[in-house]
Design an enzyme around this catalytic site. Sequence first.
Site, mmCIF file in Angstrom:
data_model
loop_
_atom_site.group_PDB
_atom_site.id
_atom_site.type_symbol
_atom_site.label_atom_id
_atom_site.label_comp_id
_atom_site.label_asym_id
_atom_site.label_seq_id
_atom_site.Cartn_x
_atom_site.Cartn_y
_atom_site.Cartn_z
ATOM 1 N N ASP A 48 2.602 4.931 -5.243
ATOM 2 C CA ASP A 48 2.010 6.218 -4.875
ATOM 3 C C ASP A 48 2.931 7.344 -5.325
ATOM 4 O O ASP A 48 3.862 7.729 -4.623
ATOM 5 C CB ASP A 48 1.782 6.264 -3.351
ATOM 6 C CG ASP A 48 1.101 7.563 -2.923
ATOM 7 O OD1 ASP A 48 0.988 8.483 -3.763
ATOM 8 O OD2 ASP A 48 0.685 7.650 -1.758
ATOM 9 N N THR A 85 -7.961 2.088 9.687
ATOM 10 C CA THR A 85 -8.293 2.709 10.979
ATOM 11 C C THR A 85 -9.407 1.972 11.742
ATOM 12 O O THR A 85 -9.295 1.767 12.952
ATOM 13 C CB THR A 85 -8.705 4.181 10.738
ATOM 14 O OG1 THR A 85 -7.584 4.840 10.140
ATOM 15 C CG2 THR A 85 -9.075 4.887 12.024
ATOM 16 N N GLU A 127 -2.128 6.128 -8.488
ATOM 17 C CA GLU A 127 -2.968 7.146 -7.843
ATOM 18 C C GLU A 127 -2.958 8.454 -8.620
ATOM 19 O O GLU A 127 -1.915 8.897 -9.088
ATOM 20 C CB GLU A 127 -2.485 7.390 -6.402
ATOM 21 C CG GLU A 127 -3.307 8.465 -5.678
ATOM 22 C CD GLU A 127 -3.018 8.565 -4.181
ATOM 23 O OE1 GLU A 127 -2.637 7.545 -3.559
ATOM 24 O OE2 GLU A 127 -3.181 9.672 -3.637
ATOM 25 N N HIS A 136 -9.642 4.974 -1.004
ATOM 26 C CA HIS A 136 -8.799 4.940 0.200
ATOM 27 C C HIS A 136 -9.570 5.612 1.333
ATOM 28 O O HIS A 136 -10.575 6.288 1.098
ATOM 29 C CB HIS A 136 -7.484 5.693 -0.059
ATOM 30 C CG HIS A 136 -6.498 4.882 -0.847
ATOM 31 N ND1 HIS A 136 -5.331 4.410 -0.308
ATOM 32 C CD2 HIS A 136 -6.535 4.434 -2.115
ATOM 33 C CE1 HIS A 136 -4.686 3.714 -1.218
ATOM 34 N NE2 HIS A 136 -5.385 3.716 -2.332
ATOM 35 N N GLY A 137 -9.085 5.464 2.546
ATOM 36 C CA GLY A 137 -9.759 6.103 3.683
ATOM 37 C C GLY A 137 -11.157 5.544 3.874
ATOM 38 O O GLY A 137 -12.108 6.285 4.133
ATOM 39 N N GLY A 138 -11.291 4.214 3.751
ATOM 40 C CA GLY A 138 -12.625 3.588 3.804
ATOM 41 C C GLY A 138 -13.239 3.503 5.193
ATOM 42 O O GLY A 138 -14.389 3.093 5.330
ATOM 43 N N ASP A 171 0.852 -1.194 0.000
ATOM 44 C CA ASP A 171 0.000 0.000 0.000
ATOM 45 C C ASP A 171 0.893 1.251 0.000
ATOM 46 O O ASP A 171 1.842 1.334 0.799
ATOM 47 C CB ASP A 171 -0.846 -0.060 1.292
ATOM 48 C CG ASP A 171 -1.994 0.910 1.295
ATOM 49 O OD1 ASP A 171 -2.401 1.370 0.222
ATOM 50 O OD2 ASP A 171 -2.512 1.188 2.406
ATOM 51 N N HIS A 172 0.610 2.219 -0.872
ATOM 52 C CA HIS A 172 1.350 3.488 -0.929
ATOM 53 C C HIS A 172 2.867 3.306 -0.997
ATOM 54 O O HIS A 172 3.617 3.909 -0.219
ATOM 55 C CB HIS A 172 1.027 4.371 0.287
ATOM 56 C CG HIS A 172 -0.386 4.826 0.310
ATOM 57 N ND1 HIS A 172 -0.868 5.827 -0.493
ATOM 58 C CD2 HIS A 172 -1.438 4.398 1.046
ATOM 59 C CE1 HIS A 172 -2.153 6.004 -0.257
ATOM 60 N NE2 HIS A 172 -2.539 5.146 0.669
#
Length: 287
Positions: free
Chosen positions: A106, A232, A136, A207-209, A85-86
């Site tokens: 990324d 998170t 991205e 992202h940020g789901g 990831d990233h």
Amino acid sequence: MSLVNAKLMMKDAYKKKYAIPHININNLEWAKTVLLAAQEMKSPLILATSEGAVKYMGGYKTVYGMVSGLMEDLKITIPVALHLDHGSFDACVKAIKSGYTSVMYDGSHETFKVNYNNTKKLTKLALVNGVSVEAEVGTIGGEEDGIVGNGDIANPDEAKKMSSLGIDMLAAGIGNIHGPYPESWKSLNFEALQQISAKAKIGLVLHGGSGIPKEQIQKAISLGISKINVNTELQQSNAKAIWAYVESGEAKKGKNFDPRKLYAPGTAAMRETVIEKIKEFGSENRA
Ligand code: 13P
């Protein structure tokens, strides 16, 4: 079953309008819990590690060994991709050489030209190695393991150009944020999502789901989101359950200092979060 890349699962999710759960892992308990929960739900899965998480766990070979060992020992039969990831350019190369089956480059902090050229180089390397690629455009707001973004909405023409490289999935800034959403945050930018999706014509990544209302998640899926990243919310459910166990006084009884007992409430809570996400994303019984 051995690890697979994310190509086929992404195509199926894009075609049938559901989203693949991308779950970030932090340790053995995380990996085992997420694999078992996805297996229980018969959902395809992307197990992801940030560069920071890889470093925390020891390195790429350790993570690859741990995840592929769990797949075999736990008799996991659902398709699972192990994803970086990233990643920076060099981290993507390292991950590919260590057995990862999927990488995200990324380059969102570079100019579009540099981002595009690096994605092009990595896509060639990934293709030779049978690895899927995520790129991205725009930026994701907030902070993810030290990577801070402003939350710039992606440009649909850049999305089109990037997807023409033959990548498998495209992360696009649409007002999404890593980490908890502030009270003042209202909504994803669905108009931007619609425009980006119409031009990119491949599965987009949200992202940020964590913490996005269910109705928004489902609307986003209907407009072309085919992979949703969650980190998170699992960290929160794990911590909350362990705090409650400690505060109740139970953790101090008998031999509950045993890590297998101390961590058990956390893993049980994470299992529930994964199951809830799989239901929300519509990926149940798609394996
Ligand atoms: P959250 O931590 O907000 O769930 O975001 C995860 C993510 O986007 C990983 O790439």
